[in-house]
Design a protein around this motif. Sequence first.
Motif, short mmCIF file in Angstrom:
data_model
loop_
_atom_site.label_atom_id
_atom_site.label_comp_id
_atom_site.label_asym_id
_atom_site.label_seq_id
_atom_site.Cartn_x
_atom_site.Cartn_y
_atom_site.Cartn_z
N VAL A 1 57.52 67.08 5.24
CA VAL A 1 57.07 67.94 6.34
C VAL A 1 57.58 69.37 6.13
O VAL A 1 56.83 70.33 6.28
N ALA A 2 58.85 69.50 5.77
CA ALA A 2 59.42 70.82 5.53
C ALA A 2 58.68 71.54 4.40
O ALA A 2 58.35 72.72 4.52
N ASP A 3 58.40 70.81 3.34
CA ASP A 3 57.67 71.40 2.21
C ASP A 3 56.27 71.83 2.62
O ASP A 3 55.79 72.88 2.18
N TYR A 4 55.60 71.03 3.44
CA TYR A 4 54.26 71.38 3.89
C TYR A 4 54.27 72.73 4.59
O TYR A 4 53.40 73.56 4.37
N PHE A 5 55.26 72.94 5.46
CA PHE A 5 55.32 74.18 6.23
C PHE A 5 56.06 75.30 5.50
O PHE A 5 56.09 76.44 5.97
N CYS B 1 50.91 64.68 4.55
CA CYS B 1 52.23 64.50 3.92
C CYS B 1 52.39 63.11 3.31
O CYS B 1 53.47 62.78 2.81
N GLY B 2 51.36 62.29 3.38
CA GLY B 2 51.44 60.96 2.80
C GLY B 2 52.15 59.95 3.66
O GLY B 2 52.62 58.92 3.16
N LEU B 3 52.23 60.23 4.96
CA LEU B 3 52.86 59.31 5.91
C LEU B 3 51.78 58.58 6.69
O LEU B 3 50.61 58.95 6.64
N ASP C 1 54.94 61.20 15.45
CA ASP C 1 55.12 61.00 16.89
C ASP C 1 56.15 59.92 17.20
O ASP C 1 56.80 59.96 18.24
N LYS C 2 56.35 58.98 16.30
CA LYS C 2 57.34 57.92 16.49
C LYS C 2 58.77 58.44 16.34
O LYS C 2 59.71 57.78 16.73
N PRO D 1 63.60 59.67 11.31
CA PRO D 1 62.82 59.68 10.07
C PRO D 1 63.74 59.61 8.86
O PRO D 1 64.94 59.90 8.95
N THR D 2 63.18 59.27 7.73
CA THR D 2 63.95 59.32 6.49
C THR D 2 64.04 60.76 6.02
O THR D 2 63.22 61.61 6.40
#
Length: 65
Positions: free
Chosen positions: A47-51, A24-26, A32-33, A39-40
Amino acid sequence: MLLENIKRLCEEEGISTYALAIKCGLTGGAIDKWKDSSPTVGSLKKVADYFGVTLDELLRDNADP
């Protein structure tokens, strides 16, 4: 609930949270943090787009009907 939902999706997909973050480019440990920090919206969207889910699905309490 957010981190639990992401971990569940990762498990279903057969990917670690570390690998997900990288895809995701993070930074590697970013997801995990999120246990201790927020998160922003941009990171959540990646993450939502990935899934292929909505932000609401990531944030939803699975105990809700």
